[in-house]
Motif scaffolding. Structure first.
Motif, PDB file in Angstrom:
ATOM      1  N   GLU A  49       0.838  -1.216   0.000  1.00  0.00           N
ATOM      2  CA  GLU A  49       0.000   0.000   0.000  1.00  0.00           C
ATOM      3  C   GLU A  49       0.874   1.268   0.000  1.00  0.00           C
ATOM      4  OE1 GLU A  49      -3.508   1.729   2.777  1.00  0.00           O
ATOM      5  OE2 GLU A  49      -3.298  -0.472   2.671  1.00  0.00           O
ATOM      6  N   LEU A  50       1.957   1.215   0.839  1.00  0.00           N
ATOM      7  CA  LEU A  50       2.880   2.354   0.936  1.00  0.00           C
ATOM      8  C   LEU A  50       3.534   2.621  -0.427  1.00  0.00           C
ATOM      9  CD1 LEU A  50       4.302   4.405   2.836  1.00  0.00           C
ATOM     10  CD2 LEU A  50       6.103   2.699   3.147  1.00  0.00           C
ATOM     11  N   VAL A  51       3.951   1.497  -1.090  1.00  0.00           N
ATOM     12  CA  VAL A  51       4.599   1.639  -2.402  1.00  0.00           C
ATOM     13  C   VAL A  51       3.606   2.264  -3.393  1.00  0.00           C
ATOM     14  CG1 VAL A  51       5.411   0.298  -4.395  1.00  0.00           C
ATOM     15  CG2 VAL A  51       6.338  -0.155  -2.121  1.00  0.00           C
ATOM     16  N   GLY A  52       2.353   1.787  -3.326  1.00  0.00           N
ATOM     17  CA  GLY A  52       1.344   2.319  -4.242  1.00  0.00           C
ATOM     18  C   GLY A  52       1.162   3.818  -4.054  1.00  0.00           C
ATOM     19  N   VAL A  53       0.984   4.226  -2.768  1.00  0.00           N
ATOM     20  CA  VAL A  53       0.780   5.664  -2.472  1.00  0.00           C
ATOM     21  C   VAL A  53       2.005   6.473  -2.907  1.00  0.00           C
ATOM     22  CG1 VAL A  53       0.495   7.346  -0.617  1.00  0.00           C
ATOM     23  CG2 VAL A  53      -0.836   5.244  -0.613  1.00  0.00           C
ATOM     24  N   SER A  54       3.213   5.914  -2.554  1.00  0.00           N
ATOM     25  CA  SER A  54       4.453   6.640  -2.890  1.00  0.00           C
ATOM     26  C   SER A  54       4.560   6.822  -4.398  1.00  0.00           C
ATOM     27  CB  SER A  54       5.682   5.871  -2.387  1.00  0.00           C
ATOM     28  OG  SER A  54       5.650   5.786  -1.004  1.00  0.00           O
ATOM     29  N   ASN A  55       4.251   5.753  -5.152  1.00  0.00           N
ATOM     30  CA  ASN A  55       4.378   5.860  -6.603  1.00  0.00           C
ATOM     31  C   ASN A  55       3.431   6.907  -7.174  1.00  0.00           C
ATOM     32  OD1 ASN A  55       6.485   4.185  -7.019  1.00  0.00           O
ATOM     33  ND2 ASN A  55       5.249   2.345  -7.349  1.00  0.00           N
ATOM     34  N   THR A  56       2.226   6.943  -6.609  1.00  0.00           N
ATOM     35  CA  THR A  56       1.299   7.983  -7.080  1.00  0.00           C
ATOM     36  C   THR A  56       1.885   9.372  -6.802  1.00  0.00           C
ATOM     37  OG1 THR A  56      -0.448   6.492  -6.384  1.00  0.00           O
ATOM     38  CG2 THR A  56      -1.115   8.728  -6.967  1.00  0.00           C
ATOM     39  N   LEU A  57       2.420   9.504  -5.564  1.00  0.00           N
ATOM     40  CA  LEU A  57       3.008  10.810  -5.195  1.00  0.00           C
ATOM     41  C   LEU A  57       4.210  11.140  -6.088  1.00  0.00           C
ATOM     42  CD1 LEU A  57       2.908  10.865  -1.286  1.00  0.00           C
ATOM     43  CD2 LEU A  57       1.721  12.385  -2.864  1.00  0.00           C
ATOM     44  N   LEU A  58       5.053  10.110  -6.296  1.00  0.00           N
ATOM     45  CA  LEU A  58       6.260  10.335  -7.106  1.00  0.00           C
ATOM     46  C   LEU A  58       5.889  10.717  -8.544  1.00  0.00           C
ATOM     47  CD1 LEU A  58       8.745   7.566  -5.907  1.00  0.00           C
ATOM     48  CD2 LEU A  58       9.100  10.039  -5.845  1.00  0.00           C
ATOM     49  N   GLN A  59       4.860  10.050  -9.061  1.00  0.00           N
ATOM     50  CA  GLN A  59       4.446  10.362 -10.431  1.00  0.00           C
ATOM     51  C   GLN A  59       3.959  11.817 -10.523  1.00  0.00           C
ATOM     52  OE1 GLN A  59       1.578   7.401 -11.539  1.00  0.00           O
ATOM     53  NE2 GLN A  59       3.202   5.907 -11.989  1.00  0.00           N
ATOM     54  N   ASP A  60       3.203  12.148  -9.481  1.00  0.00           N
ATOM     55  CA  ASP A  60       2.693  13.526  -9.435  1.00  0.00           C
ATOM     56  C   ASP A  60       3.850  14.532  -9.396  1.00  0.00           C
ATOM     57  OD1 ASP A  60       0.615  15.375  -9.283  1.00  0.00           O
ATOM     58  OD2 ASP A  60       1.031  15.649  -7.129  1.00  0.00           O
ATOM     59  N   LEU A  61       4.833  14.159  -8.544  1.00  0.00           N
ATOM     60  CA  LEU A  61       6.004  15.036  -8.400  1.00  0.00           C
ATOM     61  C   LEU A  61       6.743  15.166  -9.732  1.00  0.00           C
ATOM     62  CD1 LEU A  61       7.324  16.527  -6.044  1.00  0.00           C
ATOM     63  CD2 LEU A  61       8.889  14.608  -5.789  1.00  0.00           C
ATOM     64  N   GLN A  62       6.948  13.992 -10.373  1.00  0.00           N
ATOM     65  CA  GLN A  62       7.670  14.006 -11.654  1.00  0.00           C
ATOM     66  C   GLN A  62       6.919  14.897 -12.669  1.00  0.00           C
ATOM     67  OE1 GLN A  62      10.666  12.543 -12.182  1.00  0.00           O
ATOM     68  NE2 GLN A  62      10.614  13.732 -14.093  1.00  0.00           N
ATOM     69  N   HIS A  63       5.598  14.737 -12.618  1.00  0.00           N
ATOM     70  CA  HIS A  63       4.793  15.516 -13.538  1.00  0.00           C
ATOM     71  C   HIS A  63       5.015  17.024 -13.318  1.00  0.00           C
ATOM     72  CE1 HIS A  63       1.525  16.274 -16.211  1.00  0.00           C
ATOM     73  NE2 HIS A  63       0.899  17.017 -15.293  1.00  0.00           N
ATOM     74  N   ARG A  64       5.006  17.320 -11.999  1.00  0.00           N
ATOM     75  CA  ARG A  64       5.214  18.747 -11.677  1.00  0.00           C
ATOM     76  C   ARG A  64       6.598  19.218 -12.093  1.00  0.00           C
ATOM     77  NH1 ARG A  64       2.133  20.356  -6.221  1.00  0.00           N
ATOM     78  NH2 ARG A  64       0.339  19.045  -6.567  1.00  0.00           N
ATOM     79  N   ILE A  65       7.601  18.334 -11.837  1.00  0.00           N
ATOM     80  CA  ILE A  65       8.972  18.718 -12.214  1.00  0.00           C
ATOM     81  C   ILE A  65       9.033  18.952 -13.727  1.00  0.00           C
ATOM     82  CG2 ILE A  65      11.338  17.845 -12.470  1.00  0.00           C
ATOM     83  CD1 ILE A  65      11.007  16.571  -9.690  1.00  0.00           C
ATOM     84  N   ASP A  66       8.417  18.062 -14.484  1.00  0.00           N
ATOM     85  CA  ASP A  66       8.440  18.219 -15.944  1.00  0.00           C
ATOM     86  C   ASP A  66       7.789  19.538 -16.354  1.00  0.00           C
ATOM     87  OD1 ASP A  66       9.710  15.864 -16.166  1.00  0.00           O
ATOM     88  OD2 ASP A  66       7.939  14.683 -16.761  1.00  0.00           O
ATOM     89  N   GLU A  67       6.651  19.793 -15.697  1.00  0.00           N
ATOM     90  CA  GLU A  67       5.961  21.049 -16.014  1.00  0.00           C
ATOM     91  C   GLU A  67       6.834  22.259 -15.711  1.00  0.00           C
ATOM     92  OE1 GLU A  67       1.162  20.455 -15.490  1.00  0.00           O
ATOM     93  OE2 GLU A  67       2.319  21.432 -13.900  1.00  0.00           O
ATOM     94  N   HIS A  68       7.464  22.163 -14.548  1.00  0.00           N
ATOM     95  CA  HIS A  68       8.327  23.254 -14.096  1.00  0.00           C
ATOM     96  C   HIS A  68       9.481  23.470 -15.082  1.00  0.00           C
ATOM     97  CE1 HIS A  68       9.988  26.022 -11.254  1.00  0.00           C
ATOM     98  NE2 HIS A  68      11.145  25.374 -11.246  1.00  0.00           N
ATOM     99  N   LYS A  69      10.070  22.330 -15.502  1.00  0.00           N
ATOM    100  CA  LYS A  69      11.184  22.409 -16.450  1.00  0.00           C
ATOM    101  C   LYS A  69      10.723  23.078 -17.738  1.00  0.00           C
ATOM    102  CE  LYS A  69      14.445  18.668 -15.526  1.00  0.00           C
ATOM    103  NZ  LYS A  69      14.605  17.241 -15.790  1.00  0.00           N
ATOM    104  N   ALA A  70       9.553  22.613 -18.183  1.00  0.00           N
ATOM    105  CA  ALA A  70       9.049  23.157 -19.448  1.00  0.00           C
ATOM    106  C   ALA A  70       8.830  24.663 -19.316  1.00  0.00           C
ATOM    107  CB  ALA A  70       7.750  22.466 -19.825  1.00  0.00           C
ATOM    108  N   SER A  71       8.248  25.076 -18.158  1.00  0.00           N
ATOM    109  CA  SER A  71       7.996  26.520 -18.031  1.00  0.00           C
ATOM    110  C   SER A  71       9.310  27.279 -17.875  1.00  0.00           C
ATOM    111  CB  SER A  71       7.011  26.807 -16.904  1.00  0.00           C
ATOM    112  OG  SER A  71       7.656  26.784 -15.682  1.00  0.00           O
ATOM    113  N   CYS A  72      10.304  26.643 -17.209  1.00  0.00           N
ATOM    114  CA  CYS A  72      11.624  27.287 -17.091  1.00  0.00           C
ATOM    115  C   CYS A  72      12.231  27.485 -18.473  1.00  0.00           C
ATOM    116  CB  CYS A  72      12.570  26.429 -16.253  1.00  0.00           C
ATOM    117  SG  CYS A  72      12.427  26.799 -14.517  1.00  0.00           S
ATOM    118  N   GLU A  73      12.139  26.431 -19.279  1.00  0.00           N
ATOM    119  CA  GLU A  73      12.720  26.527 -20.624  1.00  0.00           C
ATOM    120  C   GLU A  73      12.034  27.644 -21.422  1.00  0.00           C
ATOM    121  OE1 GLU A  73      12.639  22.667 -22.453  1.00  0.00           O
ATOM    122  OE2 GLU A  73      14.151  21.956 -21.024  1.00  0.00           O
ATOM    123  N   ALA A  74      10.702  27.671 -21.282  1.00  0.00           N
ATOM    124  CA  ALA A  74       9.967  28.706 -22.018  1.00  0.00           C
ATOM    125  C   ALA A  74      10.390  30.090 -21.540  1.00  0.00           C
ATOM    126  CB  ALA A  74       8.469  28.508 -21.816  1.00  0.00           C
TER     127      ALA A  74
END
Ligand code: C2E
Ligand code: CA
Ligand code: CA
Length: 638
Positions: A49-74
């Protein structure tokens, strides 16, 4: 194989710890490498269960990081584009950029900033003084004040002009603008701004495109600052009648002609001599010599250009000029003001002399200047206190003893000096612009003479009143209107008036003078050429001048009875004038012998002390007696 039962007790605990450790490592890796998928081989449902929750959180984080990177690049792209555009703007405006870091006190100057002054780009940060030390001594304080006043919040921005020395040692004029960046607490962090080269605006004369008076000021300072001080001469040359270029032609054509002339003048000078344009069509140059002969040689080509007519719109216009020289001997230091003053005095003395003349400064000019200023004070006092007086000198027809007319001659009454003669004030009145008010006061006394009952009884109603015009008045476009208005006010017919103008006045702007004189004659007022033979009279002018009378100067008459060669000259001049159908008046006749000689030469109109000195009206009426007719040559022997 039978399935192993799940461990229990301490074995389970150890396995759990190992699985948690494995997850921790994956998390660390995920954080550093960006992997975002945790896995576990554990049987513990809670861990899954912990792994499942963590992965959801990590995916969310990665998504945000990608978004952030994209906006930084822009953002970076936009920033780059903006920086490029800003660079473009700064290049187009030729502005340099400066930044001042308050805590370190250092500055960073853009490449363009350095290029503007022809300096190598410093690259790294520099002490503030790197900038300030190049600024002109007289401007440095105000630049520092502008920076600190904005820093202290007293001024909303930095906005200051200053002179700064470029790599060649020449002065450039800059406009500096800047703003301060502050932290949340309001403390200044950095100040940044631009430096704009406004040399063209501030140091150039817009009409001719030449460096202007501010530039001359800098040049004088620079030359006087050199050690050892070498011999130098500041030469000023003034064109006296540039206005003629503008007569009857389109303004842009006249300006183009003037610019062409200036370019031709410039080409006559060695490249190291800068031709500087000052107000009132005056030009300045600094030569590396104090020798009058060397200057003569250097200025000759320039004056040769000015001796030629300026071609404008198919017409040829001759310009007249004068020049003044203030030479400095080796190691003879003076201040900038003094040097400029000396050149101004030399030029004024040249203007007071003849067209085309050049005067060198000497201490004697100081005395001349003091006298001028005293005279100017007296003129002003006379104007304020009704001190203008009109004296009259008769012009006599020697043959008949009739009075042809009177010349109105100005005097000033000064409570200390008594009656002052024009020699001591006319020239100054002319130069200071006071001649017109003086002349108008004179006219108020002179015109009533033509209507004075006692004068009418004594001399009839046809005698002329002759009035002198100075150069300034002759070239005044309102002259005729003023004359007409004054005559009407006094009920005087124009036919009884005559104006006297000198050749020098006419030559100072012949085109304009001719036009004005034509109009005066058309109105019925007579024109006499005064002082003929006193200067460099050009006989050629005689044939074309719009005039009725030539007044031969007393210089041509002086000692004529004892100098046979002079008599020949006088005789030739008189004959020429008569052949050209001019009425001839001879001035300065003081004795009977001269009068006899003149009558022999066929002249009868005489003005001179022989008949009368100039007198005020009352004295004229009481003391002057109508002269006896003088025997004509053919009667002389009878
Ligand atoms: P000008 O127009 O040539 O005037 C004649 C001058 O010669 C007068 O000097 C007169 O006194 C002097 N003169 C006349 N006969 C003789 C003579 O026989 N012997 C000698 N030695 N001198 C004689 P004045 O009145 O001192 O005027 C000098 C000049 O001042 C005038 O010379 C004229 O150029 C100027 N001036 C006088 N009044 C006016 C004026 O109202 N306006 C202007 N612009 N100039 C004036
Ligand atoms: Ca006169
Ligand atoms: Ca005269």
């Amino acid at each position: 194989m039978s399935e192993q039962p799940p461990p229990t007790g301490p074995a389970r605990e150890a396995r759990l710890l190992a699985d948690i450790e494995a997850l921790r490592e994956q998390l660390v890796q995920a954080a550093s490498a960006g992997a975002c998928q945790l896995q576990t081989g554990s049987d513990e449902p809670a861990l899954h269960e912990l792994v499942g929750v963590s992965n959801t959180l990590l995916q969310d984080l990665q998504h945000r990081i990608d978004e952030h990177k994209a906006s930084c690049e822009a953002l970076e792209k936009r920033l780059e584009a903006r920086t490029e555009r800003l660079d473009l703007v700064l290049t187009a405006t030729h502005d340099g950029v400066w930044e001042w870091f308050i805590s370190s006190g250092e500055i960073e100057l853009s490449q363009r900033w350095s290029n503007m002054l022809g300096l190598p780009h410093a690259g790294s940060r520099q002490p503030l003084d790197h900038w300030l030390s190049r600024i002109h001594d007289d401007d440095r304080d105000q630049v520092e004040r502008a920076l600190y006043q904005h820093l202290d919040g007293l001024e909303g921005a930095v906005n200051v002009e200053y002179r700064i020395r470029d790599a060649r040692g020449a002065w450039r004029m800059m406009l500096c603008r800047g703003l301060c960046q502050r932290d949340e607490g309001g403390e200044p962090v950095c100040m940044a701004g631009t430096q704009t080269d406004i040399t063209e605006h501030r140091l150039r004369d817009p009409l001719t495109g030449l460096p202007n008076g501010t530039y001359l000021e800098l040049l004088l300072q620079e030359r006087l600052g050199r050690r050892p001080l070498m011999p130098m001469a500041l030469v000023k040359l003034q064109l006296l009648n540039v206005a003629s270029l503008f007569d009857g032609v389109a303004v842009e054509d006249a300006i183009a002609a003037l610019r062409r002339l200036v370019q031709r003048m410039r080409r006559q000078l060695p490249p190291r001599i800068t031709l500087i344009a000052l107000p009132e069509h005056t030009f300045a140059m600094i030569f590396d010599t104090d020798s009058a002969e060397a200057l003569e040689t250097a200025l000759q080509p320039l004056e040769a250009v000015l001796a030629e007519p300026v071609d404008i719109d198919g017409q040829q216009v001759w310009l007249s000029h004068v020049s003044g020289v203030a030479a400095l001997r080796r190691d003879k230091a003076v201040s900038v003001d003094e040097w400029r003053h000396q050149s101004r005095l030399a030029l004024a003395a040249a203007r007071a002399a003849d067209v085309g003349s050049r005067r060198h400064y000497s201490d004697g000019l100081r005395h001349w200047e003091r006298q001028n200023s005293r005279a100017e004070q007296r003129i002003r006092a006379a104007l304020a206190g009704d001190g203008v007086r009109c004296f009259l000198q008769p012009i006599v027809d020697a043959g008949t003893g009739e009075i042809d007319g009177f010349e109105a001659l100005m005097r000033l009454y000064d409570p200390c000096e008594g009656i002052m003669s024009p020699g001591s004030f006319i020239e100054i009145a002319e130069r200071s612009g006071l001649i017109s008010p003086l002349w108008e006061m004179l006219m108020e006394q002179a015109l009533p003479v033509l209507k004075d009952p006692a004068m009418r009884d004594a001399y009839g109603e046809s005698f002329l009143l002759s009035i002198n015009l100075s150069t300034r008045q002759l070239l005044d476009p309102c002259l005729l209107d003023t004359l007409i208005a004054a005559s009407r006010r006094h009920g005087v017919s124009f036919q009884r008036l005559q104006v006297e103008v000198t050749e020098t006045s006419v030559l100072s702007d012949p085109v304009k003078a001719f036009r004005i004189l034509d109009r005066i004659r058309a109105a019925g007022i007579g024109v006499a050429l005064d002082d003929f033979g006193s200067g460099y009279s050009s006989l050629a002018q005689l044939t074309s001048l719009p005039m009725d009378t030539v007044k031969i100067d007393r210089e041509l008459v002086r000692n004529v009875t004892t100098l046979p060669r002079k008599r020949h000259v006088l005789a030739a001049v008189i004959e020429l004038c008569q052949r050209l159908d001019y009425r001839v008046v001879v001035e300065g006749v003081e004795d009977r012998l001269t009068l006899e000689m003149l009558c022999d030469l066929g002249v009868s109109d005489i003005q001179g002390f022989y008949y009368s000195r100039p007198l005020p009206l009352e004295r004229l009426l009481s003391d002057f007696r109508r002269p006896q007719p003088f025997p004509q040559p053919h009667l002389a022997g009878n």
